[in-house]
Design an enzyme around this catalytic site. Structure first.
Site, PDB file in Angstrom:
ATOM      1  N   ASP A  82     -55.890  60.375   7.724  1.00 59.01           N
ATOM      2  CA  ASP A  82     -55.136  60.867   8.882  1.00 59.01           C
ATOM      3  C   ASP A  82     -55.601  60.119  10.139  1.00 59.01           C
ATOM      4  OD1 ASP A  82     -53.317  62.520  10.173  1.00 59.01           O
ATOM      5  OD2 ASP A  82     -54.789  64.106  10.530  1.00 59.01           O
ATOM      6  N   HIS A  83     -54.657  59.703  10.972  1.00 61.17           N
ATOM      7  CA  HIS A  83     -54.963  59.019  12.233  1.00 61.17           C
ATOM      8  C   HIS A  83     -55.870  57.797  12.073  1.00 61.17           C
ATOM      9  CE1 HIS A  83     -52.926  61.798  14.927  1.00 61.17           C
ATOM     10  NE2 HIS A  83     -53.397  62.788  14.191  1.00 61.17           N
ATOM     11  N   GLY A 203     -50.018  69.145  14.254  1.00 66.43           N
ATOM     12  CA  GLY A 203     -50.133  70.355  15.065  1.00 66.43           C
ATOM     13  C   GLY A 203     -49.476  71.547  14.397  1.00 66.43           C
ATOM     14  N   ILE A 226     -52.013  70.754   8.938  1.00 65.75           N
ATOM     15  CA  ILE A 226     -52.603  72.038   9.322  1.00 65.75           C
ATOM     16  C   ILE A 226     -54.125  71.930   9.255  1.00 65.75           C
ATOM     17  CG2 ILE A 226     -52.747  74.506   8.738  1.00 65.75           C
ATOM     18  CD1 ILE A 226     -49.880  74.193   7.559  1.00 65.75           C
ATOM     19  N   THR A 228     -56.500  73.349  12.423  1.00 63.64           N
ATOM     20  CA  THR A 228     -57.177  74.345  13.259  1.00 63.64           C
ATOM     21  C   THR A 228     -57.198  75.731  12.620  1.00 63.64           C
ATOM     22  OG1 THR A 228     -56.497  73.071  15.184  1.00 63.64           O
ATOM     23  CG2 THR A 228     -57.212  75.333  15.586  1.00 63.64           C
TER      24      THR A 228
HETATM   25 ZN   LIG Z   1     -52.523  64.559  14.098  1.00 66.66          ZN
END
Ligand SMILES: [Zn+2]
Length: 277
Positions: A82-83, A203, A226, A228
């Protein structure tokens, strides 16, 4: 079964109007709990390692760990970076068991984003892997503000970079600790009208279960990231474990009770994504 590519989970989701959860993994206990949850719900899953995980554990350690979990699972599991912000980071991920990459050039000017994402796509496709790119910018709660995805930029980005999945900014915000039905359905429809790729919303914790379900059914959104929501559950479960065992000091003794709690929380997310609530 062996870890699968992003396309292998997103294309069936696209055809059946469902979505796959990309759950943020930070270690062994949470990742194991998420695989058990997906098996219990009998749905595919994306285990993803983002910048937080990679700052704590090298890609050469986390990649094989997630790939091992995927290979032992009875449901299709994709191992996703991710990222990724540098081409080299993506190369390292391919070398260490990741079956899917996100190259995040969202902070770059469009031409540069297209050029760098395109290079990662070329490399990943040579290995039979798929790539998620981002156009527009998904901001952070209490951090950098979002820049909404421009439909024409999205169209050009998709065509010229040849990405397999498109992350967009339509009211979704990273790191939200509360639900806010802030998705701009009109903006999403405008992007969807001029693109064809599966769409990704980062987010996901800030989007209610009901809205996630509706978005999966009624739009081309096929992946929700997902993190947080489950990190909050981890903290809660770990605090409870510590309170229950005031004399314990062994890491595994303290962390083991967290696994079933996280599994319950992840199962709820997966069930709500696949069944109307
Ligand atoms: Zn992200």
């Amino acid at each position: 079964m062996p870890a699968v590519t992003l396309n292998a989970v997103l294309q069936p989701a696209l055809e059946t109007n469902t979505a796959v959860a990309g759950l943020v993994c930070l270690g062994w206990e949470d990742s194991l709990a998420y695989v058990h949850a997906a098996e219990a719900v009998a749905c595919p899953l994306i285990l993803q390692a983002g910048p937080g995980a990679r700052a704590h554990m090298p890609v050469s350690a986390i990649g094989p760990m997630l790939n091992h979990l995927a290979s032992q699972a009875s449901v299709p599991v994709c191992v996703h970076l991710d990222h990724g912000k540098a081409v080299e980071e993506c190369t390292a991920a391919i070398d260490h068991g990741f079956t899917s990459l996100m190259f995040d050039g969202s902070a770059l000017p469009l031409d540069e984003n297209i050029e760098r994402t395109g290079r990662v796509v070329e490399m990943a496709h040579r290995h039979g892997l798929s790539v998620e790119g981002e156009v527009g910018f998904v901001g952070y709660a209490d951090g950098a503000a979002s820049a909404a995805t421009d439909p024409l930029e999205a169209q050009r980005f998709e065509r010229e970079s040849s990405i397999d999945a498109l992350a967009i900014s339509v009211g979704n915000v990273h790191l939200q600790t509360e639900k806010s039905d802030g998705i701009d359905w009109q903006a999403l429809a405008a992007v969807a009208a001029v693109t064809t790729s599966p769409l990704v919303l980062h987010g996901g914790s800030g989007i209610s279960a009901k809205e996630r379900f509706d978005l999966a059914r009624k739009t081309r959104v096929c992946k929700f990231n997902i993190g947080t929501e489950l990190r909050m559950e981890f903290g809660k479960a770990l605090r409870a474990s510590l309170a229950d065992r005031p004399d314990a000091f062994d890491r595994n003794q303290l962390l083991s009770p967290v696994i079933p709690s996280l599994q319950v929380a992840a199962e709820k997310i997966l069930r709500e994504l696949h069944q109307n609530t």
